[in-house]
Design an enzyme around this catalytic site. Structure first.
Site, PDB file in Angstrom:
ATOM      1  N   LYS A   1       0.835  -1.196   0.000  1.00 38.23           N
ATOM      2  CA  LYS A   1       0.000   0.000   0.000  1.00 38.23           C
ATOM      3  C   LYS A   1       0.872   1.249   0.000  1.00 38.23           C
ATOM      4  O   LYS A   1       1.951   1.260   0.593  1.00 38.23           O
ATOM      5  CB  LYS A   1      -0.862   0.041   1.271  1.00 38.23           C
ATOM      6  CG  LYS A   1      -1.905  -1.032   1.401  1.00 38.23           C
ATOM      7  CD  LYS A   1      -2.606  -0.895   2.743  1.00 38.23           C
ATOM      8  CE  LYS A   1      -3.644  -1.972   2.978  1.00 38.23           C
ATOM      9  NZ  LYS A   1      -4.846  -1.769   2.165  1.00 38.23           N
TER      10      LYS A   1
ATOM     11  N   ARG B   1     -10.232 -11.716   2.561  1.00 34.86           N
ATOM     12  CA  ARG B   1     -11.167 -12.751   2.116  1.00 34.86           C
ATOM     13  C   ARG B   1     -10.511 -14.133   2.091  1.00 34.86           C
ATOM     14  O   ARG B   1     -11.192 -15.148   2.195  1.00 34.86           O
ATOM     15  CB  ARG B   1     -11.724 -12.380   0.741  1.00 34.86           C
ATOM     16  CG  ARG B   1     -10.723 -12.384  -0.389  1.00 34.86           C
ATOM     17  CD  ARG B   1     -11.187 -11.526  -1.559  1.00 34.86           C
ATOM     18  NE  ARG B   1     -11.188 -10.106  -1.200  1.00 34.86           N
ATOM     19  CZ  ARG B   1     -11.590  -9.131  -2.030  1.00 34.86           C
ATOM     20  NH1 ARG B   1     -12.012  -9.438  -3.249  1.00 34.86           N
ATOM     21  NH2 ARG B   1     -11.564  -7.876  -1.644  1.00 34.86           N
TER      22      ARG B   1
END
Length: 464
Positions: A243, A317
């Site tokens: 990020k 996820r």
């Protein structure tokens, strides 16, 4: 696990009566008061607006009564816990709400007051909250305190930086909660995850200095079965798809789902609900070293589905999928997944609403009604079946990060649903877990979302 500020006053002697008035009620109320009181209140400029408070003196140098603004009808559609915004302006003392309010309104005022008393004090002490409230007689004092304490636990966990809230510390927090309520906690970690067929939890967390682990808490011996699954990514660098700095700044909150389910678990266990509870938390750090999983890797999952990794920053996820598959093998009556999963959800509904997904209309109706009562707003989103093709890459069974940028929250929810086949009622909450600016009863920082709504709905959903 207690927070002494999140309790009601016990000493009711010499309590000051607190009148909560909206702008349209002030003049009518003043007509029933003495000329001195009416003149004083008008001179103080009290008009019943949100955040206003006014202390009316008596003839002995004390206070005869207190006023707090409830705001206009329009203000009440734009906010909640409005008494909390006035509470900070009240001086030291004990207060008792005037009883001419419906029970649901009293409940909102009392819970909001408790939640406004929260402060995160692990690293810096805060001034004491010296204005105390007596719990209104119509309300269940213990139940309100239990809810506030559960919310405080969630906030504390989210607010704690990753230096002190890695997988080991998250395990310790879960163990402390289990010990408090007589629950059992088992932990699978490190290479044992592979031996126990939890490969995606291991893949995501193996680059961290703290071993990845699955926390498995069980409580209760009778009643319907409920599984809570919470995303416990204690810090998310994004992995090899690292990020940028601006996006990494709040990643201590990426374990917000685990914090939420632990807070909700506290509410359930403290209330002694007649159900069998299981809490599953994949606790990992998405870090970077030579063992980090890579873009274009194909991971095996517990369920046997293969997953192509098109972005290592879509890791939540993955760890949730193994936990969901494990829970689904002995299907509960209700499974709820909570996760700070996608930025797309924030774009869709902002930070104040918790979007959720379910195919169970009865559950959705109960959650919607409970959210209104609990002042815990949620918003139903669709499991839109035509988007299933977006998570099917061709080279593997599933794609963890479909290209194109469309419907990111929905495709993530569809991904998770692939791992839940047997459970009759499933709900996924794509929460934010952070209050970007202080609001009544919600200071800037970590915050629980959807937990009070779920707790409120459980007796109806499970017919307890």
């Amino acid at each position: 696990m207690t927070n002494s500020a999140l309790t009601f006053a016990k000493d009711t002697k010499d309590a000051t009566l607190l009148h909560i008035l909206g702008p349209e009620e002030v003049e009518a109320w003043l007509k029933g008061q003495s000329d001195m009181v009416a003149s004083w209140v008008r001179a103080q400029g009290f008009g019943g607006q949100v955040g206003q408070s006014c202390m009316v003196p008596d003839s002995h140098g004390g206070f005869a009564l207190a006023l707090a603004g409830a705001g206009s009808e329009a203000a009440n559609t734009r906010g909640r816990f409005l008494l909390a915004s006035a509470a900070s302006g009240l001086p030291k003392g004990v207060y008792k709400i005037a009883s001419d309010h419906p029970e649901d309104v009293l409940r909102e005022h009392a819970l909001g007051w408790l939640l406004s008393r929260y402060s995160f004090e692990r690293y810096k002490s805060a001034p004491p909250h010296e204005a105390q409230l007596i719990c209104p007689d119509a309300l269940d004092e213990e139940a309100l305190v239990q809810i506030a304490q559960g919310e405080a636990l969630t906030r504390d966990l989210i607010n704690t930086p990753a230096s002190d809230m890695g997988p080991e510390a998250l395990e310790a927090a879960a163990r402390g909660l289990a010990d408090t309520h007589g629950a059992k906690l088992s932990v699978t970690k490190g290479a044992e995850l592979l031996a126990q067929n939890l490969p995606m939890i291991h893949a995501v967390g193996r680059a961290s200095v703290q071993a990845p682990r699955l926390l498995d808490m069980a409580w209760g011996n009778s009643g319907p079965t409920v599984v809570l699954v919470g995303k416990g990514v204690c810090f998310d660098t994004g992995g090899l798809n690292i990020k940028p700095g601006a996006s990494m700044g709040l990643m201590k909150k990426d374990m917000g789902g685990s914090a939420a389910v632990l807070g909700l678990a506290h509410m359930i266990m403290a209330a002694g609900l007649n159900l069998r509870l299981r809490v599953l938390i994949p606790a990992v750090e998405n870090a970077i070293d030579g063992s980090a999983f890579r873009p274009q890797d194909i991971l095996a999952s517990r369920k046997g589905l293969t997953v192509e990794i098109n972005n290592t920053d879509a890791e939540g996820r993955l760890v949730l999928a193994d936990a969901l598959a494990l829970a689904d093998e002995t299907p509960p009556d209700l499974m709820i997944c909570m996760a700070t999963l996608t930025g797309a959800a924030r774009v869709a509904v902002g930070p104040d609403l918790a979007p959720y997904y379910t195919d169970d209309d009865r559950l959705a109706h109960a959650i919607e009604a409970a959210a209104g009562r609990a002042k815990d707003p949620v918003w139903r989103m669709p499991f839109h079946n035509p988007y299933e093709a977006m998570i099917e890459p061709g080279i593997a069974d599933l794609d963890n990060a479909p290209k194109g940028g469309f419907a990111g929250s929905i495709t993530a929810a569809l991904f998770l649903r692939r791992f839940v086949e047997k459970t009759p009622s499933f709900m996924h909450v794509d929460m934010y877990g952070w209050q970007p600016a202080s609001a009544p009863a919600r200071q800037k920082g970590g915050v629980g979302q959807a937990t009070r709504a779920i707790f409120e709905a459980l007796p109806e959903v499970l017919e307890l």
